[in-house]
Structures are given as C-alpha cells and as structure tokens.
Design a protein around this motif. Sequence first.
Motif, PDB file in Angstrom:
ATOM      1  N   LEU A  76       0.826  -1.204   0.000  1.00  0.00           N
ATOM      2  CA  LEU A  76       0.000   0.000   0.000  1.00  0.00           C
ATOM      3  C   LEU A  76       0.863   1.257   0.000  1.00  0.00           C
ATOM      4  CD1 LEU A  76      -2.835   1.258   0.148  1.00  0.00           C
ATOM      5  CD2 LEU A  76      -2.631   1.140   2.641  1.00  0.00           C
ATOM      6  N   LEU A  77       1.918   1.266   0.805  1.00  0.00           N
ATOM      7  CA  LEU A  77       2.789   2.440   0.869  1.00  0.00           C
ATOM      8  C   LEU A  77       3.487   2.691  -0.462  1.00  0.00           C
ATOM      9  CD1 LEU A  77       4.338   1.922   4.395  1.00  0.00           C
ATOM     10  CD2 LEU A  77       2.785   3.734   3.710  1.00  0.00           C
ATOM     11  N   CYS A  78       3.970   1.626  -1.101  1.00  0.00           N
ATOM     12  CA  CYS A  78       4.637   1.796  -2.391  1.00  0.00           C
ATOM     13  C   CYS A  78       3.667   2.355  -3.434  1.00  0.00           C
ATOM     14  CB  CYS A  78       5.237   0.479  -2.864  1.00  0.00           C
ATOM     15  SG  CYS A  78       6.697  -0.015  -1.924  1.00  0.00           S
ATOM     16  N   TYR A  79       2.412   1.942  -3.349  1.00  0.00           N
ATOM     17  CA  TYR A  79       1.408   2.436  -4.291  1.00  0.00           C
ATOM     18  C   TYR A  79       1.020   3.884  -3.985  1.00  0.00           C
ATOM     19  CZ  TYR A  79      -2.991   2.931  -6.789  1.00  0.00           C
ATOM     20  OH  TYR A  79      -3.999   3.392  -7.599  1.00  0.00           O
ATOM     21  N   THR A  80       0.684   4.167  -2.734  1.00  0.00           N
ATOM     22  CA  THR A  80       0.191   5.505  -2.392  1.00  0.00           C
ATOM     23  C   THR A  80       1.284   6.565  -2.447  1.00  0.00           C
ATOM     24  OG1 THR A  80       0.473   5.080  -0.028  1.00  0.00           O
ATOM     25  CG2 THR A  80      -1.715   4.677  -0.977  1.00  0.00           C
ATOM     26  N   HIS A  81       2.535   6.175  -2.184  1.00  0.00           N
ATOM     27  CA  HIS A  81       3.638   7.133  -2.223  1.00  0.00           C
ATOM     28  C   HIS A  81       4.367   7.119  -3.573  1.00  0.00           C
ATOM     29  CE1 HIS A  81       2.880   7.089   2.076  1.00  0.00           C
ATOM     30  NE2 HIS A  81       3.624   8.177   2.176  1.00  0.00           N
ATOM     31  N   GLN A  82       3.853   6.321  -4.515  1.00  0.00           N
ATOM     32  CA  GLN A  82       4.406   6.217  -5.862  1.00  0.00           C
ATOM     33  C   GLN A  82       5.898   5.896  -5.840  1.00  0.00           C
ATOM     34  OE1 GLN A  82       3.241   9.848  -7.802  1.00  0.00           O
ATOM     35  NE2 GLN A  82       1.087   9.286  -7.819  1.00  0.00           N
ATOM     36  N   LEU A  83       6.241   4.843  -5.111  1.00  0.00           N
ATOM     37  CA  LEU A  83       7.632   4.418  -4.995  1.00  0.00           C
ATOM     38  C   LEU A  83       7.911   3.310  -6.007  1.00  0.00           C
ATOM     39  CD1 LEU A  83       7.872   4.282  -1.120  1.00  0.00           C
ATOM     40  CD2 LEU A  83       8.737   6.061  -2.625  1.00  0.00           C
ATOM     41  N   PRO A  84       8.946   3.482  -6.830  1.00  0.00           N
ATOM     42  CA  PRO A  84       9.265   2.476  -7.846  1.00  0.00           C
ATOM     43  C   PRO A  84      10.112   1.339  -7.262  1.00  0.00           C
ATOM     44  CG  PRO A  84      10.740   4.324  -8.082  1.00  0.00           C
ATOM     45  CD  PRO A  84       9.783   4.667  -6.958  1.00  0.00           C
ATOM     46  N   MET A  85       9.527   0.559  -6.369  1.00  0.00           N
ATOM     47  CA  MET A  85      10.270  -0.512  -5.721  1.00  0.00           C
ATOM     48  C   MET A  85       9.312  -1.586  -5.253  1.00  0.00           C
ATOM     49  SD  MET A  85      11.098   1.173  -1.945  1.00  0.00           S
ATOM     50  CE  MET A  85      12.479   2.026  -2.557  1.00  0.00           C
ATOM     51  N   GLY A  86       9.869  -2.737  -4.972  1.00  0.00           N
ATOM     52  CA  GLY A  86       9.098  -3.841  -4.423  1.00  0.00           C
ATOM     53  C   GLY A  86       9.368  -3.992  -2.933  1.00  0.00           C
ATOM     54  N   LYS A  87       8.821  -5.067  -2.379  1.00  0.00           N
ATOM     55  CA  LYS A  87       8.939  -5.299  -0.940  1.00  0.00           C
ATOM     56  C   LYS A  87      10.392  -5.472  -0.507  1.00  0.00           C
ATOM     57  CE  LYS A  87       5.907  -8.001   1.143  1.00  0.00           C
ATOM     58  NZ  LYS A  87       4.975  -9.123   1.424  1.00  0.00           N
ATOM     59  N   LYS A  88      11.158  -6.248  -1.271  1.00  0.00           N
ATOM     60  CA  LYS A  88      12.546  -6.530  -0.887  1.00  0.00           C
ATOM     61  C   LYS A  88      13.366  -5.238  -0.794  1.00  0.00           C
ATOM     62  CE  LYS A  88      16.496  -9.336  -2.144  1.00  0.00           C
ATOM     63  NZ  LYS A  88      17.033 -10.341  -3.062  1.00  0.00           N
ATOM     64  N   THR A  89      13.213  -4.379  -1.765  1.00  0.00           N
ATOM     65  CA  THR A  89      13.951  -3.105  -1.758  1.00  0.00           C
ATOM     66  C   THR A  89      13.451  -2.197  -0.649  1.00  0.00           C
ATOM     67  OG1 THR A  89      14.209  -3.337  -4.146  1.00  0.00           O
ATOM     68  CG2 THR A  89      14.696  -1.187  -3.207  1.00  0.00           C
ATOM     69  N   PHE A  90      12.150  -2.210  -0.392  1.00  0.00           N
ATOM     70  CA  PHE A  90      11.608  -1.404   0.696  1.00  0.00           C
ATOM     71  C   PHE A  90      12.182  -1.861   2.034  1.00  0.00           C
ATOM     72  CE2 PHE A  90       8.650  -0.185   3.988  1.00  0.00           C
ATOM     73  CZ  PHE A  90       8.343   1.121   3.660  1.00  0.00           C
ATOM     74  N   TYR A  91      12.219  -3.167   2.253  1.00  0.00           N
ATOM     75  CA  TYR A  91      12.762  -3.680   3.514  1.00  0.00           C
ATOM     76  C   TYR A  91      14.255  -3.381   3.642  1.00  0.00           C
ATOM     77  CZ  TYR A  91       8.356  -6.055   4.434  1.00  0.00           C
ATOM     78  OH  TYR A  91       7.038  -6.333   4.679  1.00  0.00           O
TER      79      TYR A  91
END
Length: 112
Positions: A76-91
């Motif tokens: 949800l955060l990657c979508y709402t904040h328009q972040l070009p990354m997946g879960k692994k990169t976010f973590y």
Amino acid sequence: MSWRGRGEPPALRPSLLKICAGVVEEGVSEPYATALIAARSELDAAFSDFTPEQRQALAAAIGLNLINRKAHPVELLCYTHQLPMGKKTFYLARRLFCSRLLRELHLLPPSA
C-alpha cells in the motif's frame, strides 16, 4: 549461508525496530532529530537515482511502516507514495534507515 548482499545491514531484532518506531513517532528533540536527519541522508545516498520527491516519500513511507505495519503495509505504501520498488527493496531501505538511526543514537556498534 546468508543471502544478504555485501554492504547490506543485518536484520534488526523486533525490539530495535520498536525503538526506531518510537524515535520516528516522537523524535522532535535532540539527539533524536539529528539522528533522524542522518538516517534520511543515508536513504538519500543509497537511493540517489530517485528524485528528491521520491526520496522524501520513501522516508515518510518507512516512518509510517515502522509506526504501524498492519495499517501501513509495504504494498500500500509503495502504491500511495508512488515508490518504484518492491517489498525486498523497501525492507532494505528500512534496514538502512533504522541501522543508521540506531548507530547515531549509539544503540548499535559502528560496524553494524
């Protein structure tokens, strides 16, 4: 054998993640404000290919996820904040942020 790449910080214990969440939520006084600035600069260096707005959004998304992971899941955060990354990169970004924050507060050794 570890799957973690070179230069990646180690996984943090849940108790240390709770400390990070507390600092993010209430870190307006010193030394917490300075530690938060240093942690954000760590993200800026690691994600220099992102625009300044994306780096700022990433720091905000990490803060929300630390404070309440159930209300603010990564997808949800990657979508709402328009972040070009997946879960692994976010973590990975969250580990970088928290590791630097904890090092600044002298809760982790400098090499961690």
